[in-house]
Scaffold this motif. Structure first.
Motif, PDB file in Angstrom:
ATOM      1  N   ARG A   1      -2.865   5.599   4.756  1.00 44.78           N
ATOM      2  CA  ARG A   1      -3.144   5.470   3.024  1.00 44.78           C
ATOM      3  C   ARG A   1      -4.350   6.093   2.807  1.00 44.78           C
ATOM      4  N   THR A   2      -5.166   6.803   2.062  1.00 46.57           N
ATOM      5  CA  THR A   2      -6.066   7.168   1.396  1.00 46.57           C
ATOM      6  C   THR A   2      -6.999   6.397   0.309  1.00 46.57           C
ATOM      7  N   ALA A   3      -7.740   5.451  -0.208  1.00 51.10           N
ATOM      8  CA  ALA A   3      -8.347   5.216  -1.034  1.00 51.10           C
ATOM      9  C   ALA A   3      -7.447   6.133  -2.435  1.00 51.10           C
TER      10      ALA A   3
ATOM     11  N   PHE B   1      -3.045   5.233  -3.954  1.00 50.00           N
ATOM     12  CA  PHE B   1      -3.139   5.414  -2.541  1.00 50.00           C
ATOM     13  C   PHE B   1      -2.777   6.519  -1.778  1.00 50.00           C
TER      14      PHE B   1
ATOM     15  N   ARG C   1      -2.364  10.792   3.920  1.00 49.53           N
ATOM     16  CA  ARG C   1      -4.027  10.825   4.199  1.00 49.53           C
ATOM     17  C   ARG C   1      -4.373  12.015   5.438  1.00 49.53           C
TER      18      ARG C   1
ATOM     19  N   GLU D   1     -13.088   4.169  -2.557  1.00 48.40           N
ATOM     20  CA  GLU D   1     -12.409   5.309  -2.842  1.00 48.40           C
ATOM     21  C   GLU D   1     -12.536   6.271  -1.549  1.00 48.40           C
TER      22      GLU D   1
ATOM     23  N   ILE E   1       0.711  -1.430   0.550  1.00 49.25           N
ATOM     24  CA  ILE E   1      -0.006  -0.062   0.251  1.00 49.25           C
ATOM     25  C   ILE E   1       0.960   1.239  -0.087  1.00 49.25           C
TER      26      ILE E   1
ATOM     27  N   THR F   1      -9.829   5.566   4.280  1.00 54.12           N
ATOM     28  CA  THR F   1      -8.528   5.234   4.744  1.00 54.12           C
ATOM     29  C   THR F   1      -8.267   3.851   5.590  1.00 54.12           C
TER      30      THR F   1
END
Length: 435
Positions: free
Chosen positions: A316-318, A80, A83, A331, A74, A334
């Motif tokens: 990480r955020t998609a 990704f 955040r 989407e 990831i 997090t």
């Protein structure tokens, strides 16, 4: 204190804090890990409980993984992004409320490279990266040795000391201050600001900690305004002078970069040194091995980073819908990545709960992250850690704990607030070479 800061805390910290506290009362180990003193003091039993729930698990505020391969993939996956606090399942009205109350330049909000993605991340990182190349780190070795020797000479042989305040914090702050062109007499100020602002890396911090952090941020902002103006008139050989004279970054971006470098250049290393002292004193057999095999010190630092990671987590955020391990992460969702959990994954590290300075794959840890956001200062932190720890134990061979150490009550950054020791005798200086 500006009243809008309270509204900002309510929107980005108060709401997650309430959710975490409610879940912790229900016995949720993830909520206890993120928001409870037990998780801050010794997170590893909770991490192992959570690992048992599967490679990717759903929590009240985000997805989470404690799996090495998932964390690593990831971190390197361009689907990704980094955040923001707002991505932790905070209701949209609360997010919009936070956006109405922007903060001064700081390490945890854009344009800090910690929380931006390409192409902005590339633009912010490129001019800074030259200060942390292997060649640049080698040039700093003599200065690190000198600073370490001076600090050790000031410690009272036969007496006691708090190794965090008098040593572990002083080594990295001296180096990063010089790299940013800050006057030596301002170091105490930087230490105070760092202590007050680092809680902002956590989620769900109390109002009092948030208030102290924002007050420190305002004072630091005013200081950086004056410092950058001085560098415009009288640039030096430091990295911040280079950024100022290059003219690629505006004043806001310069201050965000300076505050990030100041925090990142200090926090990881002070925790690395403090955690290293504590682990070596708790494992005297490993310390004896280092005395017999001093060439193992660099590997010992890697094992300290793996075994008791100074940075416990990231996220990480998609950026699009992504399937991970058979699970669809939508989407905008997090994923909390437990670096500490990855570093003790038994699928990668044999007997991961054993502290072993000779571990063959210790350097495979994820303590400095991975991918495009890998820590710029990782090489510097490693070098400082080796010199600081090896020199300390060589000069004070009878060093022992002098009281009960106290951890910082933080989730993301894992280290000691106080580390009381009895120094014991000072070893005699080595005989000069006759060659």
């Amino acid at each position: 204190m500006k009243p809008q800061y309270w509204f900002r805390w309510l929107s980005v910290q108060g709401a997650p804090r309430l959710a975490l506290r409610l879940q912790a009362r229900r016995g949720d180990p993830f909520a206890e890990l993120m928001g409870g003193p037990t998780g801050c003091d010794d997170p590893y039993p909770l991490i192992e409980r959570l690992r048992g729930h599967g490679r990717l698990l759903r929590t009240p505020i985000a997805w989470a993984t404690f799996d090495y391969e998932l964390c690593r993939s990831i971190l390197r996956d361009t689907r990704f992004g980094v955040r923001t606090t707002e991505s932790f399942n905070i209701p949209k009205p609360m997010q919009k409320l936070a956006e109405r109350f922007p903060l001064p330049p700081n390490p945890v909000e854009p344009p800090s490279m910690l929380v931006i993605d390409p192409p902005e991340h590339t633009r912010m990182r490129k001019p800074v990266a030259s200060a942390f190349t292997p060649r640049a780190i080698r040039r700093l070795r003599d200065r690190v040795e000198t600073v370490t020797a001076e600090l050790l000479n000031e410690l009272p042989a036969g007496g006691s000391a708090d190794l965090i305040a008098s040593y572990a914090a002083q080594v990295p702050i001296a180096i990063i201050s010089e790299m940013l062109g800050f006057p030596d007499e301002d170091k105490a100020m930087f230490l105070a600001w760092g202590d007050q602002m680092t809680p902002l890396l956590d989620v769900g911090i109390p109002w009092r900690a948030h208030r102290k952090a924002l007050l420190a941020m305002e004072v630091m902002n005013d200081y950086l305004d004056r410092h950058i103006e001085r560098l415009r008139r009288e640039p030096g050989a430091d990295i911040l002078s280079s950024l100022v004279t290059a003219g690629e970054l505006d004043s806001f971006a310069l201050k965000a970069t300076a505050s990030l470098l100041m925090g990142a250049g200090f926090e990881t290393t002070v925790n690395l040194i403090g955690n290293g002292v504590a682990q070596l004193l708790a494992h005297p057999d490993q310390l004896e091995r280092l005395r017999a095999e001093p060439d193992l010190w660099p590997n010992a630092v890697e094992e300290i980073l793996r075994f008791d990671s100074p940075v416990q987590t990231t996220a990480r955020t998609a950026l699009t819908d992504v399937e991970i391990d058979g699970v669809l992460v939508r989407e905008g969702n997090t994923v909390v990545l437990s670096l500490a959990g990855a570093n003790r994954d038994p699928a990668v590290f044999a007997d991961p709960g054993r502290f072993d300075v000779g571990r063959g794959n210790a350097k495979d840890h994820l303590s400095f992250s991975s991918g495009i956001h890998v820590c710029l200062g990782g090489g510097l932190a490693r070098m400082e850690g080796v010199y600081a720890l090896q020199s300390l134990f060589e000069q004070f061979p009878d060093l022992r704990l002098g009281g009960v150490p106290s951890r910082r009550e933080l989730f993301t950054l894992h280290g000691y607030q106080r580390l009381p020791v009895q120094l014991g005798r000072r070893a005699p200086a080595p005989e000069p070479s006759s060659v």
